[in-house]
Design a protein around this motif. Structure first.
Motif, PDB file in Angstrom:
ATOM      1  N   MET A 175       0.224  -2.494  -2.681  1.00 48.33           N
ATOM      2  CA  MET A 175      -1.015  -2.553  -3.443  1.00 48.33           C
ATOM      3  C   MET A 175      -0.907  -1.729  -4.718  1.00 48.33           C
ATOM      4  SD  MET A 175      -4.028  -0.828  -4.277  1.00 48.33           S
ATOM      5  CE  MET A 175      -4.349   0.415  -3.021  1.00 48.33           C
ATOM      6  N   ARG A 176      -0.394  -0.509  -4.600  1.00 49.14           N
ATOM      7  CA  ARG A 176      -0.239   0.345  -5.786  1.00 49.14           C
ATOM      8  C   ARG A 176       0.667  -0.311  -6.817  1.00 49.14           C
ATOM      9  NH1 ARG A 176       2.529   5.387  -4.857  1.00 49.14           N
ATOM     10  NH2 ARG A 176       2.077   5.757  -7.050  1.00 49.14           N
ATOM     11  N   ALA A 177       1.788  -0.852  -6.368  1.00 47.05           N
ATOM     12  CA  ALA A 177       2.745  -1.455  -7.294  1.00 47.05           C
ATOM     13  C   ALA A 177       2.152  -2.659  -8.015  1.00 47.05           C
ATOM     14  CB  ALA A 177       4.019  -1.847  -6.537  1.00 47.05           C
ATOM     15  N   SER A 178       1.330  -3.438  -7.311  1.00 44.61           N
ATOM     16  CA  SER A 178       0.777  -4.665  -7.896  1.00 44.61           C
ATOM     17  C   SER A 178      -0.443  -4.396  -8.773  1.00 44.61           C
ATOM     18  CB  SER A 178       0.378  -5.647  -6.790  1.00 44.61           C
ATOM     19  OG  SER A 178       1.477  -6.035  -6.012  1.00 44.61           O
ATOM     20  N   PHE A 179      -1.391  -3.617  -8.264  1.00 47.98           N
ATOM     21  CA  PHE A 179      -2.712  -3.555  -8.878  1.00 47.98           C
ATOM     22  C   PHE A 179      -2.883  -2.449  -9.904  1.00 47.98           C
ATOM     23  CE2 PHE A 179      -3.871  -6.184  -5.219  1.00 47.98           C
ATOM     24  CZ  PHE A 179      -4.742  -7.084  -5.804  1.00 47.98           C
ATOM     25  N   ASP A 180      -1.990  -1.472  -9.946  1.00 48.98           N
ATOM     26  CA  ASP A 180      -2.108  -0.395 -10.922  1.00 48.98           C
ATOM     27  C   ASP A 180      -2.106  -1.000 -12.330  1.00 48.98           C
ATOM     28  OD1 ASP A 180      -2.167   2.009 -12.227  1.00 48.98           O
ATOM     29  OD2 ASP A 180      -0.190   2.695 -11.553  1.00 48.98           O
ATOM     30  N   PRO A 228     -24.560  -4.466  -9.181  1.00 49.70           N
ATOM     31  CA  PRO A 228     -25.727  -4.031  -9.970  1.00 49.70           C
ATOM     32  C   PRO A 228     -25.280  -3.493 -11.334  1.00 49.70           C
ATOM     33  CG  PRO A 228     -25.841  -3.174  -7.730  1.00 49.70           C
ATOM     34  CD  PRO A 228     -24.484  -3.784  -7.887  1.00 49.70           C
ATOM     35  N   GLY A 229     -25.874  -4.044 -12.393  1.00 48.15           N
ATOM     36  CA  GLY A 229     -25.478  -3.620 -13.734  1.00 48.15           C
ATOM     37  C   GLY A 229     -24.096  -4.098 -14.135  1.00 48.15           C
ATOM     38  N   GLY A 230     -23.486  -4.958 -13.289  1.00 53.78           N
ATOM     39  CA  GLY A 230     -22.171  -5.496 -13.614  1.00 53.78           C
ATOM     40  C   GLY A 230     -21.042  -4.499 -13.478  1.00 53.78           C
ATOM     41  N   GLU A 231     -21.295  -3.362 -12.794  1.00 52.34           N
ATOM     42  CA  GLU A 231     -20.275  -2.307 -12.711  1.00 52.34           C
ATOM     43  C   GLU A 231     -20.194  -1.753 -11.298  1.00 52.34           C
ATOM     44  OE1 GLU A 231     -18.998   1.842 -15.040  1.00 52.34           O
ATOM     45  OE2 GLU A 231     -20.947   0.902 -15.413  1.00 52.34           O
ATOM     46  N   ARG A 232     -18.976  -1.410 -10.892  1.00 52.04           N
ATOM     47  CA  ARG A 232     -18.788  -0.789  -9.581  1.00 52.04           C
ATOM     48  C   ARG A 232     -17.567   0.119  -9.643  1.00 52.04           C
ATOM     49  NH1 ARG A 232     -17.514  -3.717  -3.799  1.00 52.04           N
ATOM     50  NH2 ARG A 232     -18.016  -1.947  -2.482  1.00 52.04           N
ATOM     51  N   ARG A 233     -17.641   1.206  -8.895  1.00 51.38           N
ATOM     52  CA  ARG A 233     -16.550   2.189  -8.879  1.00 51.38           C
ATOM     53  C   ARG A 233     -16.397   2.732  -7.464  1.00 51.38           C
ATOM     54  NH1 ARG A 233     -15.052   5.889 -13.241  1.00 51.38           N
ATOM     55  NH2 ARG A 233     -16.865   5.148 -14.388  1.00 51.38           N
ATOM     56  N   PHE A 234     -15.158   2.806  -6.967  1.00 53.15           N
ATOM     57  CA  PHE A 234     -14.970   3.448  -5.675  1.00 53.15           C
ATOM     58  C   PHE A 234     -13.566   4.032  -5.584  1.00 53.15           C
ATOM     59  CE2 PHE A 234     -14.233  -1.119  -4.923  1.00 53.15           C
ATOM     60  CZ  PHE A 234     -12.957  -1.109  -4.409  1.00 53.15           C
ATOM     61  N   PRO A 235     -13.415   5.103  -4.770  1.00 58.48           N
ATOM     62  CA  PRO A 235     -12.108   5.763  -4.646  1.00 58.48           C
ATOM     63  C   PRO A 235     -11.175   4.996  -3.725  1.00 58.48           C
ATOM     64  CG  PRO A 235     -13.709   6.866  -3.247  1.00 58.48           C
ATOM     65  CD  PRO A 235     -14.461   5.801  -3.991  1.00 58.48           C
ATOM     66  N   LEU A 236      -9.889   5.237  -3.888  1.00 55.43           N
ATOM     67  CA  LEU A 236      -8.847   4.652  -3.039  1.00 55.43           C
ATOM     68  C   LEU A 236      -8.037   5.782  -2.430  1.00 55.43           C
ATOM     69  CD1 LEU A 236      -7.622   1.941  -5.583  1.00 55.43           C
ATOM     70  CD2 LEU A 236      -9.027   1.512  -3.551  1.00 55.43           C
ATOM     71  N   TYR A 237      -7.890   5.761  -1.097  1.00 59.83           N
ATOM     72  CA  TYR A 237      -7.121   6.785  -0.395  1.00 59.83           C
ATOM     73  C   TYR A 237      -6.150   6.123   0.569  1.00 59.83           C
ATOM     74  CZ  TYR A 237     -10.956   9.840  -1.937  1.00 59.83           C
ATOM     75  OH  TYR A 237     -11.892  10.506  -2.680  1.00 59.83           O
ATOM     76  N   ARG A 238      -4.933   6.604   0.592  1.00 62.18           N
ATOM     77  CA  ARG A 238      -3.937   6.050   1.501  1.00 62.18           C
ATOM     78  C   ARG A 238      -4.396   6.141   2.959  1.00 62.18           C
ATOM     79  NH1 ARG A 238       1.854   5.407   1.562  1.00 62.18           N
ATOM     80  NH2 ARG A 238       2.019   6.333  -0.506  1.00 62.18           N
ATOM     81  N   TRP A 254      -4.519  -7.810   2.159  1.00 59.27           N
ATOM     82  CA  TRP A 254      -3.145  -8.196   2.488  1.00 59.27           C
ATOM     83  C   TRP A 254      -2.317  -8.187   1.208  1.00 59.27           C
ATOM     84  CZ3 TRP A 254      -2.140 -12.618  -0.261  1.00 59.27           C
ATOM     85  CH2 TRP A 254      -3.272 -13.357  -0.678  1.00 59.27           C
ATOM     86  N   HIS A 255      -1.037  -7.820   1.350  1.00 57.11           N
ATOM     87  CA  HIS A 255      -0.183  -7.660   0.168  1.00 57.11           C
ATOM     88  C   HIS A 255       1.239  -8.111   0.469  1.00 57.11           C
ATOM     89  CE1 HIS A 255      -3.254  -5.300  -1.929  1.00 57.11           C
ATOM     90  NE2 HIS A 255      -3.512  -4.820  -0.727  1.00 57.11           N
ATOM     91  N   PHE A 256       1.676  -9.098  -0.281  1.00 55.63           N
ATOM     92  CA  PHE A 256       3.076  -9.481  -0.351  1.00 55.63           C
ATOM     93  C   PHE A 256       3.620  -8.991  -1.692  1.00 55.63           C
ATOM     94  CE2 PHE A 256       1.109 -12.826   2.295  1.00 55.63           C
ATOM     95  CZ  PHE A 256       1.947 -12.815   3.406  1.00 55.63           C
ATOM     96  N   PRO A 257       4.929  -9.088  -1.910  1.00 54.88           N
ATOM     97  CA  PRO A 257       5.455  -8.679  -3.211  1.00 54.88           C
ATOM     98  C   PRO A 257       4.861  -9.442  -4.397  1.00 54.88           C
ATOM     99  CG  PRO A 257       7.223  -8.744  -1.617  1.00 54.88           C
ATOM    100  CD  PRO A 257       6.008  -9.307  -0.927  1.00 54.88           C
ATOM    101  N   GLN A 258       4.540 -10.742  -4.240  1.00 53.94           N
ATOM    102  CA  GLN A 258       4.064 -11.526  -5.384  1.00 53.94           C
ATOM    103  C   GLN A 258       2.614 -11.985  -5.263  1.00 53.94           C
ATOM    104  OE1 GLN A 258       7.766 -14.260  -5.827  1.00 53.94           O
ATOM    105  NE2 GLN A 258       6.926 -14.077  -7.880  1.00 53.94           N
ATOM    106  N   THR A 259       2.002 -11.833  -4.105  1.00 52.70           N
ATOM    107  CA  THR A 259       0.606 -12.211  -3.931  1.00 52.70           C
ATOM    108  C   THR A 259      -0.122 -11.125  -3.158  1.00 52.70           C
ATOM    109  OG1 THR A 259       1.125 -13.437  -1.909  1.00 52.70           O
ATOM    110  CG2 THR A 259       1.041 -14.705  -3.943  1.00 52.70           C
ATOM    111  N   ALA A 260      -1.424 -11.025  -3.405  1.00 48.26           N
ATOM    112  CA  ALA A 260      -2.242 -10.032  -2.710  1.00 48.26           C
ATOM    113  C   ALA A 260      -3.697 -10.444  -2.821  1.00 48.26           C
ATOM    114  CB  ALA A 260      -2.041  -8.646  -3.326  1.00 48.26           C
ATOM    115  N   GLY A 261      -4.510  -9.912  -1.905  1.00 44.74           N
ATOM    116  CA  GLY A 261      -5.923 -10.240  -1.985  1.00 44.74           C
ATOM    117  C   GLY A 261      -6.694  -9.680  -0.823  1.00 44.74           C
TER     118      GLY A 261
END
Length: 276
Positions: free
Chosen positions: A19-24, A76-86, A96-103
């Motif tokens: 996830m980190r490698a793909s989405f960062d 709400p307001g078109g914005e959202r923020r949340f933390p990510l922790y291992r 789910w995360h593969f090397p080339q797809t995730a979701g």
């Protein structure tokens, strides 16, 4: 039991690292939504939100990050923020995360909430091609395909990837990738099974491997899908795909049982047969 726990932790760590490698990145893109009309899904004309969405996903270290989205349709307001922790990432096992797809996916499509859906991302360089499919429960209890969204995201932190040549029809996509060779990986819900790479040789690609349902369409960024318009009363598969470039086609399948429980995500990666 300890060995099982260690295996589960290793699988969870692998999903976090993928996830980190793909989405960062700082992902910017304009989303087009396709909905229903009196004749069913209207795939010819979508509604475009002129304001681009921006998903800024950053990590301060190997264990901590933040997801910050703006220009969002449902927040709400078109914005959202949340933390990510291992340590608590993906406890619901719906990411789910593969090397080339995730979701992320609804694990149960019958939907006690009355809604279910899937987000699928295909990665190539610093491009992220996203399809979203949402189902809505009807008064008679049937789960009906309600809307599809397509977004060609590009990371704003780096120079843009080369422009992707857009196919004009599903037939053109299938003609291009016909006969390509593939390999597959499998993830099953829950960390215990982890990511099961297989080296078995897949049958050469043909359109019959993909076109399994009533709703079949091509979108921006060469995203494609084959989705049931309403969920059947037996086991079924749903299909997403993307031609990332002229040498790479990725086919993502989700398998469901007769009770609409998700059994597996399967990533199949196809390339031309270099040996003829």
């Amino acid at each position: 039991m300890e060995g099982s726990d260690n295996h589960a932790k290793a699988a969870a760590d692998r999903q976090w690292d993928l996830m980190r490698a793909s989405f960062d990145g700082d992902w910017k893109g304009i989303t087009t939504w396709y909905g229903r009309n009196g004749r069913g899904m209207n795939l010819k004309q979508g509604s475009v939100n002129p304001e681009a969405s921006l998903y800024s996903i950053r990590f301060s270290d190997a264990h901590t990050g933040e997801w910050h989205g703006t220009g969002l349709r449902f927040a709400p307001g078109g914005e959202r923020r949340f933390p990510l922790y291992r340590h608590d990432y993906n406890l619901g096992h719906n990411c789910w995360h593969f090397p080339q797809t995730a979701g992320q996916s609804s694990l149960q499509m019958a939907g006690s909430s009355g809604r279910a859906g899937h987000e699928v991302n295909f990665f190539s360089g610093r491009s992220r091609s996203m399809l979203v499919a949402l189902y809505q429960q009807q008064p008679d209890g049937q789960m009906l395909l309600d809307s599809i969204a397509a977004t060609p995201f590009r990371c704003q932190r780096t120079s843009p990837d080369p422009e992707r040549a857009q196919f004009q029809s599903l037939e053109a996509v299938f003609e291009t990738v016909f006969g390509w060779q593939g390999v597959e990986s499998v993830i099953r819900p829950g960390f215990s099974s982890g990511n099961e790479a297989t080296d078995k040789r897949l049958a050469p690609f043909c359109s019959e491997l993909f076109i399994k349902n009533e709703v079949n369409a091509l979108f921006v960024d060469n995203l494609i899908c084959s989705l049931p318009e309403s969920l059947p009363k037996h086991s079924f598969d749903i299909h997403f795909g993307c031609i990332l470039n002229r040498q790479s086609f990725v086919h993502l399948t989700m398998e469901f049982d007769a009770n609409h429980n998700l059994l597996a995500w399967i990533e199949r990666r196809y390339q031309p047969n270099m040996h003829g």
